[in-house]
Design a protein around this motif. Structure first.
Motif, PDB file in Angstrom:
ATOM      1  N   UNK A  46      -1.261  12.034   7.797  1.00 13.28           N
ATOM      2  CA  UNK A  46      -2.612  12.484   7.476  1.00 13.28           C
ATOM      3  C   UNK A  46      -3.617  11.551   8.128  1.00 13.28           C
ATOM      4  N   UNK A  47      -4.525  12.111   8.933  1.00 16.79           N
ATOM      5  CA  UNK A  47      -5.488  11.289   9.676  1.00 16.79           C
ATOM      6  C   UNK A  47      -6.388  10.482   8.757  1.00 16.79           C
ATOM      7  N   UNK A  48      -6.711  11.037   7.569  1.00 14.05           N
ATOM      8  CA  UNK A  48      -7.573  10.303   6.634  1.00 14.05           C
ATOM      9  C   UNK A  48      -6.951   8.961   6.275  1.00 14.05           C
ATOM     10  N   UNK A  49      -5.692   9.004   5.856  1.00  9.53           N
ATOM     11  CA  UNK A  49      -5.033   7.794   5.390  1.00  9.53           C
ATOM     12  C   UNK A  49      -4.764   6.821   6.541  1.00  9.53           C
ATOM     13  N   UNK A  50      -4.490   7.353   7.731  1.00 14.26           N
ATOM     14  CA  UNK A  50      -4.261   6.486   8.886  1.00 14.26           C
ATOM     15  C   UNK A  50      -5.500   5.656   9.187  1.00 14.26           C
ATOM     16  N   UNK A  51      -6.664   6.273   9.130  1.00 16.39           N
ATOM     17  CA  UNK A  51      -7.903   5.558   9.407  1.00 16.39           C
ATOM     18  C   UNK A  51      -8.189   4.521   8.323  1.00 16.39           C
ATOM     19  N   UNK A  52      -7.897   4.863   7.078  1.00 18.50           N
ATOM     20  CA  UNK A  52      -8.084   3.917   5.985  1.00 18.50           C
ATOM     21  C   UNK A  52      -7.170   2.711   6.148  1.00 18.50           C
TER      22      UNK A  52
ATOM     23  N   UNK B 298     -17.291  15.578   4.891  1.00 20.35           N
ATOM     24  CA  UNK B 298     -16.913  14.350   5.596  1.00 20.35           C
ATOM     25  C   UNK B 298     -16.771  13.204   4.594  1.00 20.35           C
ATOM     26  N   UNK B 299     -15.545  12.735   4.357  1.00 23.24           N
ATOM     27  CA  UNK B 299     -15.364  11.510   3.560  1.00 23.24           C
ATOM     28  C   UNK B 299     -15.545  10.300   4.477  1.00 23.24           C
ATOM     29  N   UNK B 300     -15.367   9.120   3.938  1.00 25.20           N
ATOM     30  CA  UNK B 300     -15.553   7.901   4.722  1.00 25.20           C
ATOM     31  C   UNK B 300     -14.291   7.045   4.645  1.00 25.20           C
ATOM     32  N   UNK B 301     -13.234   7.450   5.356  1.00 28.59           N
ATOM     33  CA  UNK B 301     -11.930   6.775   5.220  1.00 28.59           C
ATOM     34  C   UNK B 301     -11.936   5.318   5.633  1.00 28.59           C
TER      35      UNK B 301
ATOM     36  N   UNK C  16       0.852  -1.192   0.000  1.00 32.46           N
ATOM     37  CA  UNK C  16       0.000   0.000   0.000  1.00 32.46           C
ATOM     38  C   UNK C  16       0.885   1.238   0.000  1.00 32.46           C
ATOM     39  N   UNK C  17       0.609   2.150  -0.916  1.00 33.28           N
ATOM     40  CA  UNK C  17       1.350   3.412  -0.964  1.00 33.28           C
ATOM     41  C   UNK C  17       0.376   4.554  -0.733  1.00 33.28           C
ATOM     42  N   UNK C  18       0.646   5.354   0.295  1.00 39.59           N
ATOM     43  CA  UNK C  18      -0.158   6.538   0.595  1.00 39.59           C
ATOM     44  C   UNK C  18       0.721   7.769   0.445  1.00 39.59           C
ATOM     45  N   UNK C  19       0.132   8.941   0.207  1.00 39.36           N
ATOM     46  CA  UNK C  19       0.955  10.139   0.046  1.00 39.36           C
ATOM     47  C   UNK C  19       1.444  10.737   1.356  1.00 39.36           C
ATOM     48  N   UNK C  20       0.836  10.323   2.491  1.00 35.18           N
ATOM     49  CA  UNK C  20       1.237  10.897   3.772  1.00 35.18           C
ATOM     50  C   UNK C  20       0.939   9.914   4.892  1.00 35.18           C
ATOM     51  N   UNK C  21       1.914   9.707   5.767  1.00 36.02           N
ATOM     52  CA  UNK C  21       1.726   8.830   6.920  1.00 36.02           C
ATOM     53  C   UNK C  21       1.024   9.546   8.070  1.00 36.02           C
TER      54      UNK C  21
ATOM     55  N   UNK D 111       5.220   5.644   2.078  1.00 37.58           N
ATOM     56  CA  UNK D 111       4.762   7.030   1.952  1.00 37.58           C
ATOM     57  C   UNK D 111       5.458   7.691   0.766  1.00 37.58           C
ATOM     58  N   UNK D 112       4.677   8.154  -0.215  1.00 39.07           N
ATOM     59  CA  UNK D 112       5.254   8.767  -1.416  1.00 39.07           C
ATOM     60  C   UNK D 112       5.490  10.262  -1.274  1.00 39.07           C
ATOM     61  N   UNK D 113       4.915  10.892  -0.238  1.00 40.57           N
ATOM     62  CA  UNK D 113       5.026  12.338  -0.044  1.00 40.57           C
ATOM     63  C   UNK D 113       4.541  13.093  -1.286  1.00 40.57           C
ATOM     64  N   UNK D 114       3.497  12.580  -1.920  1.00 42.80           N
ATOM     65  CA  UNK D 114       2.853  13.209  -3.083  1.00 42.80           C
ATOM     66  C   UNK D 114       3.780  13.315  -4.295  1.00 42.80           C
TER      67      UNK D 114
END
Length: 353
Positions: free
Chosen positions: A91-97, A308-311, A84-89, A116-119
């Motif tokens: 960021x609360x959104x990605x942490x919950x996902x 509100x998204x749904x992470x 799994x690659x996320x742009x930020x470690x 973490x790709x850092x965008x």
């Protein structure tokens, strides 16, 4: 003269004794089941009777057995890992996902390899190459824009999921929502407040495609109503100097009521503090909105209007869909797109009397 122990070499250098690895056969012997039953339990605990499962769990605890994932990868074509690659470690959104995704995968004996790709698209490409060297069972990337990595992703032969954004040409699975629609929803809400000027402010939008698409949706909706929106792109994360630049632009727009849409809740809450410091009434003079519905958004004064998204649901959906293909050993005939939508949460920071 002291005796030389067996753990020493002839020149006096300490030598570590060989530690025997606990094997599946040892666990099976202690649990009084066959090795194949232990193997089945490790793959799918629910497939083993409760009595045998409990004996196996106790044997694993007693022996200190750990699964050799690498051996499983060598025996088959893929490991029991999902990259799994996320742009930020942070960021609360990605942490919950990630947490929701991990909970689903772990029930089936899979582990996440997280980077973490850092965008940065080039860094994402490098991370993909590194992850593929471990023969993952599936790949998960963030967003829908992967031009640099597309040839590599198309050649993997394993399920590829894109999360947090819908759009462009999907690989096997896309789960998320349309960020342009989120921006348009915020524009519609602010427009209903009878404002005279509109601003959208985002950070690192040259890299954060989702924030940029929300800005595009915001501007496009207002343009259809004959209104112009000024977009201000901040180069770095929120700072006092950058916020001062934004509020100087607000001052140049005049004294009429204005709307400020921020690309995330952190930036929006910082704007609330800056407005308070400058004596600008919110929402009477300046209506402020954010994105993300972070916990602080409902505690700010005034409370923040946001999207509100749904992470967690994104993570669970990605994991569930991928598991069905991994365990069947197949790829979907057609890409699957799951639109989970979002919710506009209206609070006091944007509603004018």
């Amino acid at each position: 003269m002291s005796d030389r122990s067996d753990s020493e070499t002839s020149n006096g250098t300490a030598r570590r004794g060989r530690v025997s690895r606990v094997t599946m056969d040892m666990v099976a012997e202690q649990a009084k089941v066959s090795p194949s039953t232990v193997s089945l339990f490790l793959r799918d605990p629910d497939a083993v009777s409760s009595k045998r499962a409990e004996r196996i769990r106790q044997a694993i605890a007693d022996t200190g057995y750990t699964i050799n994932r690498l051996a499983g990868a060598l025996a088959g074509s893929h490991s029991r890992a999902v990259a799994v690659i996320v742009p930020s470690m942070i960021n609360a959104f990605f942490s919950e996902t990630l947490q929701a995704m991990q909970e689903v995968f772990e029930t089936r004996g899979y582990q996440l390899l997280i980077s973490n790709s850092d965008y940065d698209p080039q860094r994402e490409l490098e991370l993909l190459r590194a992850h593929l060297s471990w023969s993952p069972a599936a790949l998960v990337v963030t967003g829908s824009d992967h031009a640099a990595a597309r040839p590599l992703l198309e050649a993997t032969g394993i399920p590829v999921a894109q999360m947090w954004e819908l759009g462009n040409d999907p690989f096997h699975l896309q789960v998320g929502f349309y960020h342009e629609a989120a921006g348009a929803a915020l524009a519609e809400h602010l427009h209903a407040q009878g404002l005279e000027h509109y601003l959208y402010v985002g950070t690192r939008m040259h890299l954060d495609h989702r924030a940029r698409k929300r800005a595009e949706g915001f501007s496009a909706w207002l343009a259809e109503k004959g209104q112009a929106a000024q977009v201000i792109a901040l180069e770095q994360n929120t700072s006092q100097a950058e916020l001062s630049e934004v509020f100087e632009q607000i001052a140049r727009n005049g004294s009429g009521p204005q709307g400020l849409c921020c690309s995330n809740d952190v930036l929006a809450i910082a704007a609330l503090f800056e407005a308070q410091r400058r004596g600008i009434a919110v929402p009477e003079q300046l209506a402020i909105t954010g994105f993300g519905d972070l916990p602080l958004s409902k505690l700010s004064a005034p409370r923040l209007t946001t999207v509100r998204p749904f992470p967690a649901e994104i993570g669970r959906t990605v994991a569930t869909r991928l598991l069905s293909w991994i365990e069947a050993g197949t790829l979907p005939d057609q890409p699957e797109v799951v639109d989970l939508g979002f919710e506009l949460v209206v609070r006091e920071s944007s509603v004018r009397g």
